[in-house]
Design a protein around this motif. Structure first.
Motif, mmCIF file in Angstrom:
data_model
loop_
_atom_site.group_PDB
_atom_site.id
_atom_site.type_symbol
_atom_site.label_atom_id
_atom_site.label_comp_id
_atom_site.label_asym_id
_atom_site.label_seq_id
_atom_site.Cartn_x
_atom_site.Cartn_y
_atom_site.Cartn_z
ATOM 1 N N ASN A 77 0.869 -1.164 0.000
ATOM 2 C CA ASN A 77 0.000 0.000 0.000
ATOM 3 C C ASN A 77 0.909 1.218 0.000
ATOM 4 O O ASN A 77 1.437 1.634 1.028
ATOM 5 C CB ASN A 77 -0.910 -0.018 1.245
ATOM 6 C CG ASN A 77 -1.818 1.190 1.288
ATOM 7 O OD1 ASN A 77 -1.594 2.166 0.576
ATOM 8 N ND2 ASN A 77 -2.837 1.124 2.128
ATOM 9 N N THR A 121 0.475 4.336 -0.344
ATOM 10 C CA THR A 121 0.084 5.631 0.218
ATOM 11 C C THR A 121 0.397 5.726 1.710
ATOM 12 O O THR A 121 0.291 6.788 2.296
ATOM 13 C CB THR A 121 -1.420 5.893 0.014
ATOM 14 O OG1 THR A 121 -2.144 4.885 0.725
ATOM 15 C CG2 THR A 121 -1.815 5.838 -1.446
ATOM 16 N N GLN A 122 0.807 4.624 2.336
ATOM 17 C CA GLN A 122 1.099 4.675 3.767
ATOM 18 C C GLN A 122 2.516 5.174 4.002
ATOM 19 O O GLN A 122 3.401 4.969 3.182
ATOM 20 C CB GLN A 122 0.971 3.280 4.378
ATOM 21 C CG GLN A 122 -0.480 2.867 4.517
ATOM 22 C CD GLN A 122 -0.614 1.396 4.811
ATOM 23 O OE1 GLN A 122 0.309 0.636 4.544
ATOM 24 N NE2 GLN A 122 -1.745 1.013 5.328
HETATM 25 C C1 LIG Z 1 -3.611 2.341 2.316
HETATM 26 O O1 LIG Z 1 -3.214 3.153 3.448
HETATM 27 C C2 LIG Z 1 -3.983 4.327 3.618
HETATM 28 C C3 LIG Z 1 -3.347 5.165 4.735
HETATM 29 O O2 LIG Z 1 -3.129 4.417 5.876
HETATM 30 C C4 LIG Z 1 -5.422 3.925 3.910
HETATM 31 O O3 LIG Z 1 -6.214 5.092 4.052
HETATM 32 C C5 LIG Z 1 -5.961 3.073 2.745
HETATM 33 O O4 LIG Z 1 -7.242 2.613 3.045
HETATM 34 C C6 LIG Z 1 -5.042 1.864 2.484
HETATM 35 N N1 LIG Z 1 -5.464 1.142 1.298
HETATM 36 C C7 LIG Z 1 -5.676 -0.163 1.238
HETATM 37 C C8 LIG Z 1 -6.056 -0.742 -0.063
HETATM 38 O O5 LIG Z 1 -5.546 -0.872 2.251
#
Ligand SMILES: *[C@@H]1O[C@H](CO)[C@@H](O)[C@H](O)[C@H]1NC(C)=O
Ligand SMILES: *[C@@H]1O[C@H](CO)[C@@H](O)[C@H](O)[C@H]1NC(C)=O
Ligand SMILES: *[C@@H]1O[C@H](CO)[C@@H](O)[C@H](O)[C@H]1NC(C)=O
Ligand SMILES: *[C@@H]1O[C@H](CO)[C@@H](O)[C@H](O)[C@H]1NC(C)=O
Ligand SMILES: *[C@@H]1O[C@H](CO)[C@@H](O)[C@H](O)[C@H]1NC(C)=O
Length: 529
Positions: free
Chosen positions: A190, A192-193
């Motif tokens: 992921n 975006t984390q």
């Molecule tokens: C990825 O991480 C972000 C931030 O923590 C979160 O908002 C998002 O739901 C995550 N995406 C998935 C596919 O788990």
């Protein structure tokens, strides 16, 4: 003739020497050895343990620490012993340097992305003992910088095995108990984390690493296997160091009692905290058995804690015993870890040394983890590093029952409020404790006791009021009599620090320095699931 005389006398001397050598050598060397022999040292530091968690401290309650209670029965139990800060990194920096955070520069915690750590020109206890001939080992939590030269192997430890920071600073596959609970490490990427957790949140991009020296040996670490692994490494270290015929210094910085508390496979029905306390106690029993086993080693074992319980974690936090910080509780917020209330820094502490420390004794001297460095250096007959001042003193006289005199003055640095980290805003003066600033940490019920300035200071008499519930009346004779001494103590420490060599810690962060087994794998795993 004269020459022959000298020859005969020499011959006689040589004959006497060899004939009587077997008889007089043991005595002569025996007494000399007592002064120069270097004992082994084991310092065991528990994480977030409460003063009330040690069975021996509260004999009227059920004990979950039979091994530690046996250490108390065979050694010296301290009732008024304090960690040098109320949070992790500063407390550990002070233990290993004998100096307050206001001097070492370490006033708050390091992060997984921290570039720096304990400043490199601060000298650690391990460096001093290593130079004086000791084999040195650290098993467990470091939390004083893991990047480059801040790693334990560069700070005086020949051997390192453990999690380089707190056991909640990365995800695991079996997360254990925490509030709120954290999910296991992700299985899919992921992007975006970020690496950092947010506040008390969970790490979802970085797994918790387990290291042996500079190598990551497991990521994510399995917290359930940690006690067994730490015990085995401690046993090995003691055995190997002893077989080399050199004295050793083993610093065991446990993951217990910090959340997440692991779930022991066959947990007795005590609840997560008491189970974990029991698990810790068994681990300490094994370390003790290894150290005092067959050989009957000349070893000082010192057990203490890094700060008080993390009250925000509710039933997953330890007990402060009678040191409840009642004044703060009325304002909201907690009065334990991250605060200067007694629950934040009064820690369960024991010293054990068969043959040297008389057993079954209690000391009420005012002491600190700051004293460990000067005391061990003195017992190892080695000098403290020059060109700096110390807040700790050699308290071996108290260990050996020759003295009852602890500190007259002891400062408790602010460990909870960003912007004022490290400030000396609470001070002990004998039985009195003065607060120039009070403040709570986040409590289980979500309340936060905000910082309050006190001018004149809020003063408690701890002998009469260990709960810190009723401050002295400012106009009273008892209060007024204290003010000049308090003003002098505050003035003296400020002047002392301002003319000392004060180091600066680098708290900068950079994502490229995180400990990562394999950047190509999700959460930095070492192996695919
Ligand atoms: C990825 O991480 C972000 C931030 O923590 C979160 O908002 C998002 O739901 C995550 N995406 C998935 C596919 O788990
Ligand atoms: C939390 O408990 C404290 C007492 O310890 C109380 O003063 C405060 O009002 C409570 N806060 C909340 C939000 O319930
Ligand atoms: C330890 O000391 C207490 C009193 O201080 C005494 O009651 C107890 O019997 C002693 N225990 C041992 C094992 O000597
Ligand atoms: C600080 O260090 C310098 C040398 O670097 C030394 O001359 C001085 O005495 C030290 N100051 C203190 C207070 O030890
Ligand atoms: C460490 O280095 C800094 C920067 O040079 C200096 O100000 C400080 O006094 C040094 N600390 C010690 C203990 O010498």
């Amino acid at each position: 003739m004269a020459l022959l005389g000298i020859f005969l006398k020499s011959l006689l001397a040589v004959l006497l020497f060899y004939c009587f050598l077997p008889f007089w050598v043991p005595d002569g060397f025996g007494s000399k050895n007592d002064d120069t022999k270097k004992p082994n040292f084991i310092v065991i530091l528990a994480d977030d343990i409460g003063w009330g968690d040690l069975g021996a401290n509260l004999p009227e309650l059920e004990s979950h620490t039979p091994n530690l209670d046996a250490v108390a029965a065979g050694g010296l139990r301290f009732e008024d012993f304090h960690s040098a800060a109320s949070t992790c990194s500063p407390s550990r920096a002070s233990l290993l340097t004998g100096r307050l955070g206001a001097r070492t520069g370490v006033t708050h915690n390091f992060a997984v992305q921290s570039v720096g750590g304990l400043p490199l020109n601060e000298t650690t206890l391990a460096e001093v003992l290593k130079k004086s001939g000791y084999t040195t080992g650290l098993i467990g939590k470091w939390h004083l910088g893991h990047h480059g030269n801040y790693h334990p192997n560069a700070r005086g430890f020949d051997y390192y095995y453990g999690i380089p920071y707190s056991n909640d600073m990365g995800c695991t596959d079996a997360p254990g108990y925490d509030i709120p609970p954290c999910p296991p490490c992700p299985l899919r990427r992921n992007l975006t984390q970020s690496f950092a957790s947010t506040g008390g949140g969970c790490y979802t991009k970085l797994a918790l690493p387990l290291m042996q020296n500079r190598a990551i040996v497991e990521q994510p670490a399995d917290l359930r296997r940690l006690p067994e692994r730490y015990a085995l490494r401690a046993e090995q270290f003691v055995e190997e160091a002893s077989s080399q015929g050199r004295p050793y210094f083993l610093y065991v910085a446990l993951a217990h009692m910090h959340v997440p508390l692991s779930r022991p496979p066959m947990a007795p029905p005590l609840g997560p905290y008491a189970n974990s306390l029991t698990e810790m106690d068994i681990l300490i029993g094994r370390i003790k058995a290894a150290a005092y086993g067959a050989a009957g080693q000349d070893t000082l074992l010192w057990f203490t804690g890094d700060n008080g319980p993390w009250a925000e974690k509710c039933n997953l936090a330890g007990s402060v015993g009678p040191f409840v910080g009642a004044w703060q509780l009325e304002q909201g917020g907690s009065s334990a870890k991250q605060t200067t209330w007694e629950g934040g820094h009064r820690v369960p502490t024991l010293a054990y040394w068969p043959g040297r420390i008389q057993g079954n004794r209690t000391s009420s001297a005012l002491l600190s983890t700051l004293d460990i460095f000067p005391t061990l250096a003195a017992l190892a007959h080695t000098a403290l590093p020059a060109n700096r001042r110390y807040d700790g003193t050699d308290v071996s006289g108290i260990l050996f029952g020759q003295s009852q005199e602890g500190h007259r003055v002891l400062f408790h640095p602010n460990s909870g409020a960003a912007g004022t980290f490290g400030r000396l805003e609470a001070v002990r003066l004998g039985q009195y404790k003065a607060f120039y600033t009070t403040g709570g940490a986040p409590a289980c019920n979500g309340s936060v006791g905000p910082a309050q300035r006190h001018d004149p200071p809020l003063v408690f008499n701890l002998h009469q009021d260990p709960e810190e519930s009723s401050p002295l009346v400012p106009g009273s004779q008892e209060y007024r009599a204290l003010l000049p001494d308090l003003a002098k103590a505050m003035g003296d420490i400020m002047a002392d620090i301002s003319t000392d060599n004060v180091s600066v810690a680098d708290y900068g962060q950079d994502p490229s320095v995180v400990l990562c087994c394999d950047p190509k794998r999700v959460a930095c795993r070492c192996t695919e699931l």
